[in-house]
Motif scaffolding. Structure first.
Motif, PDB file in Angstrom:
ATOM      1  N   TRP A 105      14.634 -13.137  -8.792  1.00 34.16           N
ATOM      2  CA  TRP A 105      14.499 -14.561  -9.030  1.00 34.16           C
ATOM      3  C   TRP A 105      14.146 -14.827 -10.655  1.00 34.16           C
ATOM      4  N   ASN A 106      15.202 -15.523 -11.205  1.00 33.10           N
ATOM      5  CA  ASN A 106      14.839 -15.820 -12.439  1.00 33.10           C
ATOM      6  C   ASN A 106      13.898 -16.938 -12.809  1.00 33.10           C
ATOM      7  N   GLY A 134       2.302  -5.942  -1.425  1.00 33.92           N
ATOM      8  CA  GLY A 134       2.631  -7.263  -0.776  1.00 33.92           C
ATOM      9  C   GLY A 134       4.107  -7.651  -1.174  1.00 33.92           C
ATOM     10  N   GLU A 135       4.333  -7.575  -2.111  1.00 35.46           N
ATOM     11  CA  GLU A 135       6.021  -7.998  -2.506  1.00 35.46           C
ATOM     12  C   GLU A 135       7.022  -6.980  -1.909  1.00 35.46           C
ATOM     13  N   PHE A 136       6.737  -5.553  -1.740  1.00 33.84           N
ATOM     14  CA  PHE A 136       7.587  -4.828  -1.083  1.00 33.84           C
ATOM     15  C   PHE A 136       7.695  -5.129   0.409  1.00 33.84           C
ATOM     16  N   TRP A 164      11.755  -0.468  -5.131  1.00 36.24           N
ATOM     17  CA  TRP A 164      11.258   0.222  -4.081  1.00 36.24           C
ATOM     18  C   TRP A 164      11.936  -0.043  -2.741  1.00 36.24           C
ATOM     19  N   VAL A 165      12.250  -1.049  -2.546  1.00 35.08           N
ATOM     20  CA  VAL A 165      13.069  -1.369  -1.432  1.00 35.08           C
ATOM     21  C   VAL A 165      14.578  -0.545  -1.559  1.00 35.08           C
ATOM     22  N   SER A 180       9.669  -9.784  -8.242  1.00 37.80           N
ATOM     23  CA  SER A 180       9.016  -8.525  -8.402  1.00 37.80           C
ATOM     24  C   SER A 180      10.267  -7.316  -8.655  1.00 37.80           C
ATOM     25  N   GLU A 181      10.426  -6.790  -9.995  1.00 37.35           N
ATOM     26  CA  GLU A 181      11.336  -5.909 -10.247  1.00 37.35           C
ATOM     27  C   GLU A 181      10.959  -4.552  -9.568  1.00 37.35           C
TER      28      GLU A 181
END
Length: 208
Positions: free
Chosen positions: A193-194, A119-121, A150-151, A144-145
């Motif tokens: 995002w920190n 979902g994050e991807f 992946w992107v 999400s690292e």
């Protein structure tokens, strides 16, 4: 390691105010019909929340909005993305919001048998395609690292197993990968995002 101090805001209960322990907070809300309360990580955040309306915090992370008071702030304007998944795998949805206002720009799902990383991807790629369609060039933030990596490589490296239930989701994944293969990703377009400094991502679904 000592347990971190929390502060509890009670908007509606036997007594209202900011309490420094769960024991005291519980006395005000347990068994009280329609009680309104929430925990915060700092006294400053708790005091500000108490002066605001409960509805401003209902269903949201207690750290949402912390970025506004941070010494170093995220780049504005920008888009924040996040995903939520009920189970792993489970029903998956994701969305993108205006970082500054929290206004939802897009929302997709739920899709059956997905994972949070997928979902994050997809959320990042959706934000990229949305910007391309609207000829916009602003940063995209994700917490999400894995998804960011992946992107950047153009491949969704999920271990999720393909099944009839998530066939639609895999079709969307392949479409996203194809788009990345055909479009060059600008440098510093997708940023981390920190969370520690800025609090919860504004696109967070508030279900943690």
């Amino acid at each position: 390691m000592p347990k971190k101090q929390k502060y509890y805001v009670v908007w509606k209960g036997r007594r209202t105010g900011v309490f420094t322990s769960w024991v005291e907070c519980e006395k005000q809300v347990k068994g009280f019909v329609g009680a309104q309360f929430k925990a915060f990580e700092s006294r400053t955040e708790a005091d500000a929340a108490y002066l605001a309306d409960y509805d401003d915090y209902k269903g949201k992370s207690s750290t949402s909005g912390r970025w506004r008071d941070a010494s170093v702030k995220p780049i504005l304007p920008s888009i924040c993305v996040d995903a939520a998944c009920s189970g792993s795998p489970g029903n998956l949805e994701y969305r993108g919001v205006n970082t500054e206002t929290g206004e939802e720009i897009f929302h997709a799902g739920p899709y059956a048998q997905g994972t949070n990383n997928v979902g994050e991807f997809l959320a990042i790629v959706h934000a990229l395609t949305w910007q391309a369609k609207h000829n916009m060039h602003i940063p995209i933030y994700s917490d999400s690292e894995n998804a960011i990596a992946w992107v950047c490589t153009g491949e969704c490296k999920t271990r999720l197993k393909h099944s009839p239930k998530n066939a639609v989701l895999f079709a969307i994944i392949h479409s996203a990968e194809n788009w990345l293969a055909e479009n060059e990703l600008p440098e510093d377009k997708v940023l981390k995002w920190n969370t520690e400094l800025w609090g919860e991502n504004p696109a967070d679904f508030g279900r943690k």
